[in-house]
Motif scaffolding. Structure first.
Motif, PDB file in Angstrom:
ATOM      1  N   ASP A   1     115.126  20.902  85.169  1.00  0.00           N
ATOM      2  CA  ASP A   1     115.032  22.361  85.254  1.00  0.00           C
ATOM      3  C   ASP A   1     115.093  22.844  86.703  1.00  0.00           C
ATOM      4  O   ASP A   1     114.674  22.153  87.640  1.00  0.00           O
ATOM      5  CB  ASP A   1     113.717  22.836  84.621  1.00  0.00           C
ATOM      6  CG  ASP A   1     113.682  22.582  83.122  1.00  0.00           C
ATOM      7  OD1 ASP A   1     114.753  22.310  82.555  1.00  0.00           O
ATOM      8  OD2 ASP A   1     112.586  22.633  82.537  1.00  0.00           O
TER       9      ASP A   1
ATOM     10  N   THR B   1     116.913  25.448  79.402  1.00  0.00           N
ATOM     11  CA  THR B   1     115.574  25.275  78.834  1.00  0.00           C
ATOM     12  C   THR B   1     115.017  26.633  78.438  1.00  0.00           C
ATOM     13  O   THR B   1     115.015  27.573  79.252  1.00  0.00           O
ATOM     14  CB  THR B   1     114.627  24.595  79.834  1.00  0.00           C
ATOM     15  OG1 THR B   1     115.136  23.303  80.164  1.00  0.00           O
ATOM     16  CG2 THR B   1     113.235  24.440  79.241  1.00  0.00           C
TER      17      THR B   1
ATOM     18  N   SER C   1     115.108  22.182  75.183  1.00  0.00           N
ATOM     19  CA  SER C   1     116.031  21.924  76.282  1.00  0.00           C
ATOM     20  C   SER C   1     117.339  21.389  75.726  1.00  0.00           C
ATOM     21  O   SER C   1     117.339  20.563  74.804  1.00  0.00           O
ATOM     22  CB  SER C   1     115.440  20.907  77.265  1.00  0.00           C
ATOM     23  OG  SER C   1     114.255  21.387  77.851  1.00  0.00           O
TER      24      SER C   1
END
Length: 736
Positions: free
Chosen positions: A168, A257, A267
């Motif tokens: 992320d 995500t 995700s």
């Protein structure tokens, strides 16, 4: 050839021009620090950043139930490596096959690459995956696990390397652009990598991609003495090969995500790789004595391209009473096409034959897995889970000799199906301040089916793998601890080794160049493993460790070459379960800042590791009856120096693998030359957003030599020497 090189030179020139233009633009936008500023704030900010990252990786490693080495972004970026293999070769216990700086198979603990499990985001890498095609910039971190845990497959007798793709988006890791130009043996190469992400309410996205244009020459020379297979007379010959190739690698890996609510996230990540290359080669054989060679000159031209698409999905949900559910799902689809044309000519210049090898391979599959975990108290937790995978591989291969099929009745199509199912359970607990323990068990079952014109074959195997890990923290200090692991792991036969369809030798069929065929009766190799380690951690993230390991292998798979009288009578190499083997060794590692052990030391980071390995194959007499291609020793030394008066960091590393001899059969030996590789780098930080890196890889550019010898029937001995080259790289890194 001239046109291709001109295109590469033009591309590299454009990239270098863009690099300088961007550097100038950023330099104008970024205020240049004064001399006083250079002398005071800049070094302090740099040191704080590096220290925090190393300490974090050290804490992760120390608290793992099983031994795990973490390679983060700093180490991946340091030397400006163009491939992941160049990063891995500096790690303790990891070696790379082939000549210095030329890339090759990845191995742990000296064993051949089949003993090392390669994962991408925790899932098995697709067949044909190559580290040479993956840019280090696409990776968040690399995890090197020396002993298996129940959560991951136990197909890891030597260990596991898990490639974790970019995760992320984080504000402390802003978007970035990297541009690089490299030179090797007069050939220019270019590389461009981009990482861009953002956080929008509950949605986090990170998009990464890279493009690498490459051009490389691969020449070799050698000699061979033996017995001619047609006449039975002795011969002495010299060989030479000149080849060059060019192509590109492209990768694209977006990640999304969505935080549905606290403790509930989904995700999605895809990973696309596209490779294309072309090559030309010229090889010659000059007979110094004996009958005329099978051919005097061979010219080859090859074209290949491949595309791989993988998808990863992950749903994480917090449940009641602290329980968690983690469900994974994924798919893969890949296709590769290659065509190689080879023409052989006799000594008088007339063409003897023309060979065409055209193959198309398609593979599809899906996988799913999950883990349910729950705490059973403040210092105790348990987990259970499953893994399911199914794949289908379709290979269409046409091999023609002078327009006729090489094997008349084998057909062109081979279809293979593989189904895997695994279930596992694990329990972790802290037994007071000194002890931590882990117990796990995993069952894995594999079914392989193959079908071609010669018939249908199938193979079934299953393995129970119990695993125990323990950590003991020495009383009075949280910095010293002991590790112990007792595990069972295995190595499954390659799908190709289970298929009976023969692959004929390209040159004269002989004991040194036999046909290759599979064996559907192969069983997995099983191994009991014992690992012991002592670890000492420093306050700023440094560590020293010493580890011992042993693997007792049953059902060892090796290829045996025999003369088979059926049909026309040919030399054929087939894999077989031949018996037992033992491998054991010691690995020493130090990674620290010199100031952690010397009060007034200069700002130097030190990395050093040394590994020593032994092995014995029971059905082959000694000495040197080692596991195939197992290196006996590995040594790495690295130093980094940060200047206090200027924003400059320099470093160098040495990678050394001494020469060794490997006895592969009762009357077969292979001698491998020593490998010595020196790399250097210099990094200048213009500002927190702009830095320039210069790197030199394989400064010694040593020639790499291998020798082999066989006695008895079809005796032959050969030598091959391959030159290597230094690669220089300039990389501009921009953050925004």
């Amino acid at each position: 050839m001239y046109t291709a090189q001109s295109q590469h030179a033009s591309f590299a020139l454009q990239l270098a021009t863009l690099t300088l233009a961007c550097l100038g633009a950023w330099a104008e936008e970024t205020p240049r620090p004064s001399a006083a500023a250079n002398a005071q704030p800049t070094p302090v900010a740099e040191e704080i950043k590096v220290t925090g990252k190393v300490a974090n990786e050290g804490d992760i490693r120390r608290n793992q139930p099983a031994s795990k080495i973490i390679v983060g972004r700093d180490e991946l970026d340091k030397y400006g490596d163009s491939t992941v293999a160049e990063v891995l070769k500096r790690l303790p216990g990891v070696s790379v096959g082939g000549g210095p700086g030329r890339g090759g198979g990845i191995r742990m603990r000296g064993m051949s690459e089949g003993y090392t499990q390669i994962l991408i985001n925790g899932e098995a890498a697709a067949r044909g995956f190559s580290f040479d095609s993956l840019s280090p910039d696409a990776i968040e971190r690399i995890e090197v696990m020396r002993a298996p845990t129940a959560e991951h497959s136990a197909r890891a007798i030597a260990g596991t390397i898990n490639i974790v793709l970019r995760e992320d988006y984080k504000a402390k890791q802003p978007s970035q652009l990297r541009m690089a130009v490299s030179e090797e043996d007069g050939r220019l190469q270019g590389r461009l990598d981009v990482q861009w992400g953002a956080q929008v309410d509950a949605l986090n996205y990170n998009i990464g991609g890279g493009y690498n244009r490459n051009s490389r020459s691969n020449d070799s020379s050698g000699s061979r003495q033996g017995t001619d297979g047609r006449t039975g007379l002795g011969y002495d010959e010299v060989t030479a090969s000149q080849s060059s190739g060019s192509g590109y690698h492209l990768n694209f890996s977006p990640r999304l995500t969505w935080r549905i609510e606290p403790g509930n996230t989904v995700s999605l990540q895809t990973f696309l790789m596209r490779n294309q290359s072309s090559s030309d080669s010229l090889s010659t054989i000059t007979r110094l004595s004996g009958p005329a060679a099978d051919y005097a000159r061979a010219e080859s031209h090859g074209e290949s391209e491949s595309t791989m698409l993988r998808g990863f999905g992950n749903w994480k949900r917090n449940l009641s009473e602290g329980a968690k559910l983690d469900v994974r799902f994924g798919f893969n689809s890949s296709r590769s096409d290659s065509e190689n044309q080879r023409q052989e000519f006799l000594g008088d210049g007339s063409r003897k034959e023309i060979r065409l090898d055209d193959s198309e391979i398609q593979e599809t599959g899906f996988s799913t897995g999950g883990k349910w975990s729950r705490p059973l108290g403040e210092d105790h937790s348990m987990a259970m889970g499953w893994d399911l995978e199914q794949s289908r591989r379709e290979e269409h291969r046409v091999k023609l000799v002078n327009g006729l099929p090489e094997v008349a009745d084998a057909g062109d199509l081979v279809v293979a199906r593989v189904r895997k199912l695994a279930v596992f359970a694990q329990d972790e607990w802290n037994l007071g301040p000194q002890w931590s323990a882990y117990a796990g068990i995993r069952w894995e079952g594999i079914r392989t089916e193959s079908e071609d014109a010669l018939g249908t074959t199938s193979s079934n195997s299953s393995v129970w793998s119990p695993m125990l890990h323990a950590v003991y923290r020495l009383p009075g200090s949280s910095k010293n601890q002991l590790r112990a692991s007792l595990t069972r792991s295995y190595k499954a036969p390659n799908t190709r080794d289970l298929i009976t369809r023969p692959v004929l030798s390209d040159e004269e069929n002989s004991r040194s160049d036999p046909d290759r065929a599979g064996n559907p009766n192969l069983k997995p190799e099983l191994a009991w493993g014992l690992d012991l380690a002592y670890e000492h951690y420093f306050s700023q993230g440094g560590l020293v460790s010493a580890s011992l390991f042993s693997r007792q292998i049953e059902g060892l798979i090796r290829r045996e070459t025999q003369f088979e009288t059926a049909g026309s009578g040919r030399w054929v190499s087939r894999p077989r379960n031949v018996g037992e083997a033992t491998s054991y060794g010691i690995e020493l590692e130090a990674k620290l800042r010199l100031a952690e052990i010397m009060g007034d030391a200069p700002p130097i980071d030190l990395r050093a590791n040394y590994s020593r390995y032994w092995s014995r194959v029971d059905n082959i007499p000694g000495p040197d009856n080692r596991l195939d291609e197992q290196v006996p020793q590995l040594f790495n030394l690295g130093l980094d120096y940060r200047f206090k008066a200027m924003p400059l960091t320099v470093g160098a590393s040495l990678n050394l693998v001494p020469a060794y001899t490997n006895r592969t059969d009762v009357d077969e030996w292979r001698d491998i030359d020593a490998k010595r590789q020196v790399d250097i780098y210099a990094q200048w930080r213009f500002s927190p957003a702009v830095q320039l890196r210069l790197a030199g890889n394989n400064l010694l550019h040593q020639d790499y030599e291998t020798r082999s010898r066989q006695t008895g029937t079809g005796a032959v001995q050969s030598r091959s020497t391959t030159p290597t080259y230094t690669q220089w790289t300039m990389m501009l890194e921009l953050k925004f």
